[in-house]
Scaffold this motif. Structure first.
Motif, PDB file in Angstrom:
ATOM      1  N   CYS A 157       0.894  -1.278  -0.048  1.00 10.24           N
ATOM      2  CA  CYS A 157       0.005   0.040   0.043  1.00 10.24           C
ATOM      3  C   CYS A 157       0.853   1.189   0.006  1.00 10.24           C
ATOM      4  O   CYS A 157       0.543   2.108  -0.807  1.00 10.24           O
ATOM      5  N   ILE A 158       1.910   1.337   0.927  1.00  8.43           N
ATOM      6  CA  ILE A 158       2.844   2.484   0.898  1.00  8.43           C
ATOM      7  C   ILE A 158       3.388   2.805  -0.389  1.00  8.43           C
ATOM      8  O   ILE A 158       3.541   3.785  -1.008  1.00  8.43           O
ATOM      9  N   LEU A 159       3.843   1.467  -1.130  1.00  7.39           N
ATOM     10  CA  LEU A 159       4.633   1.789  -2.331  1.00  7.39           C
ATOM     11  C   LEU A 159       3.709   2.037  -3.592  1.00  7.39           C
ATOM     12  O   LEU A 159       4.175   2.829  -4.405  1.00  7.39           O
ATOM     13  N   ALA A 160       2.660   1.661  -3.713  1.00  9.51           N
ATOM     14  CA  ALA A 160       1.731   1.751  -4.710  1.00  9.51           C
ATOM     15  C   ALA A 160       0.644   2.885  -4.600  1.00  9.51           C
ATOM     16  O   ALA A 160       0.255   3.318  -5.321  1.00  9.51           O
ATOM     17  N   LEU A 161       0.331   3.138  -3.472  1.00  9.48           N
ATOM     18  CA  LEU A 161      -0.523   4.110  -3.080  1.00  9.48           C
ATOM     19  C   LEU A 161      -0.274   5.407  -2.325  1.00  9.48           C
ATOM     20  O   LEU A 161      -1.130   6.211  -2.093  1.00  9.48           O
ATOM     21  N   GLY A 162       0.903   5.208  -1.795  1.00  8.70           N
ATOM     22  CA  GLY A 162       1.466   6.345  -0.939  1.00  8.70           C
ATOM     23  C   GLY A 162       1.589   7.746  -1.819  1.00  8.70           C
ATOM     24  O   GLY A 162       1.636   7.469  -2.857  1.00  8.70           O
TER      25      GLY A 162
END
Length: 479
Positions: free
Chosen positions: A462-467
């Protein structure tokens, strides 16, 4: 009635802010260096490595102003022995320690929300004597110093003979940005037991990951949505949406920083206190809310002001007035302006009203809980608007505008962002609900190995894709 944006003003003497913006990779590099430094020191001197790291960390943020903090720390150290022996009246010392903080608060320029949303701070040069007191973390430093001296006076603790151990307590770097506040007795014992183990690293990294998820995926996306609402002519009853978004943003932003730096501290086996109850954003009353929001600040005012004053009210005639005064002082802690004083007054009156009207005794507890959450969120949105508004009269005009405007265009343009916010917020809320009263790292410890790694993978993805960007910001650093 015309649609004006009360947040559009820009104080012309401010410069771009930098101190509240943090790159996670820079922090990670500093933390890794600190871990190596602590590991290199003998077991009984590892707290000294933490002190070195804290001094370096603080100097990179405030520069020469660190001298002010060192001077105040030495005053606290020197006075502590005289307070113990009752040579000095304690209240004189408390006033002395509050002077720098009062100077800082009374000489602040502009409104905190305007400064933050326009990326503004005081110019980074010595153009006025008060500049020396505009120090990040001064509030936490002062309050920790005062509680230390009062606890000595109350004979809860004895003065620490080692000045440098006291200095570490006052300048411990994981607490610089957003606390929490701690009693000296709680941290001194842990500083003497600093160690780095597989367990401390595991627990620390879990909290850091959780904090990054809440900040980069949720808080920063909420901030983007907030900025778009600010740029729109939203008005009328729909204006509550602005307050609600800020309320949720502040929770995610503030609690994320606390989680992250709790994790940093846990790497060294130093457990910082929790500052928020889980799911406090779903509180069903204002009393419940303040029991779980910024807990250590509220406990400080309770223990070192409210209880001290209320004991003189033997017949309990003025308890409500003392409670209201307590909230006014909490407002002043945030800053000197009419908006914050009104915000503090409204909080105090709200709690007094709840004490008078027994909402908790109403029938149908499940329905009461749901209605309580709705009622609290609505009124919290109003108070959030007061908290962030530089012009209360303009706020009232916009909120009561009969030509109400809902920003459909903003909602359409933010559709993808809002979907991500709702999914990520739902994920956060699910884990908060599952954790109950456990801290996130302890909650994960109770999971099986494959469950833990699934959660690690999910949060990292989530952090890498949606941050939303890697530069993260801290709203509460202003206070």
């Amino acid at each position: 009635m015309g649609k004006t944006n009360i947040y559009a003003q820009r104080p012309i003497y401010f410069a771009k802010k930098q101190n509240s913006m943090i790159h996670p990779l820079v922090v990670a590099a500093f933390v890794l260096t600190s871990v190596c430094l602590v590991a290199a020191f003998p077991a009984n001197r590892r707290w000294q490595a933490l002190l070195i790291s804290s001094l370096v960390f603080y100097y990179t943020i405030v520069g020469a102003k660190l001298l002010v903090m060192l001077a105040l720390a030495f005053i606290i150290y020197s006075v502590s022995f005289k307070v113990k022996d009752r040579i000095h009246k304690l209240w004189w010392v408390v006033l002395l320690l509050l002077v720098p903080l009062l100077i800082a608060k009374s000489t602040e320029k502009g409104h905190h929300f305007i400064q933050y949303t326009h990326y503004l701070i005081m110019p980074q040069k010595n153009w006025h004597w008060s500049w020396w007191f505009q120090v990040i973390g001064l509030s936490y430093f002062s309050f920790n110093g005062i509680s230390y001296l009062i606890d000595i006076k109350r004979k809860y603790i004895v003065p620490e003979k080692n000045f440098f151990l006291l200095l570490l307590y006052l300048l411990y770097f994981p607490t610089v940005f957003s606390g929490p506040l701690h009693r000296a007795k709680y941290l001194f014992a842990q500083f003497k037991q600093v160690k780095i183990t597989n367990e401390s690293i595991s627990h620390g990294l879990r909290l850091m990951l959780w904090g990054l998820f809440k900040q980069i995926v949720i808080a920063q996306r909420l901030y983007v949505f907030l900025q778009n609402l600010l740029a729109s002519p939203i008005s009328g009853g729909y204006y509550l949406l602005l307050g609600l978004v800020f309320f949720l943003y502040l929770y995610c932003n503030f609690s994320a920083f606390v989680d992250f730096f709790q994790g940093v501290s846990q790497l060294f086996n130093v457990r910082l206190k929790d500052n928020f109850n889980h799911r406090i954003y779903l509180a069903s009353s204002r009393q419940t809310f303040w029991q779980g929001w910024h807990k250590t600040l509220n406990e400080w005012f309770r223990d070192y002001f409210f209880f001290v004053v209320v004991k003189y009210d033997k017949k309990r005639r003025y308890t409500n007035a003392i409670l209201l005064l307590t909230f006014l002082l909490i407002a002043v802690w945030h800053g000197f302006n009419y908006s914050l004083l009104l915000w503090g007054t409204m909080n105090g009156l709200w709690i007094i009203l709840e004490k008078k009207v027994p909402f908790g005794k109403w029938a149908y507890p499940k329905l009461r809980k749901v209605m309580g959450v709705v009622y609290h969120l609505m009124l919290s949105s109003i108070l959030a608007l007061v908290f962030i508004s530089p012009d209360i009269q303009a706020l009232i005009q916009q909120a009561l505008n009969t030509d109400a405007y809902f920003p459909w265009q903003v909602m359409a343009g933010q559709k993808a962002n809002l979907v991500i916010i709702m999914l990520a917020f739902g994920m956060m809320d699910y884990h908060n609900g599952q954790a109950k009263k456990q801290r996130f790292d302890d909650y994960l410890q109770g999971k099986s190995l494959w469950q833990r790694w699934f959660i690690y993978f999910k949060l990292t993805l989530c952090i890498l894709a949606l941050g939303k960007g890697l530069i993260i910001d801290n709203y509460y650093i202003q206070f």
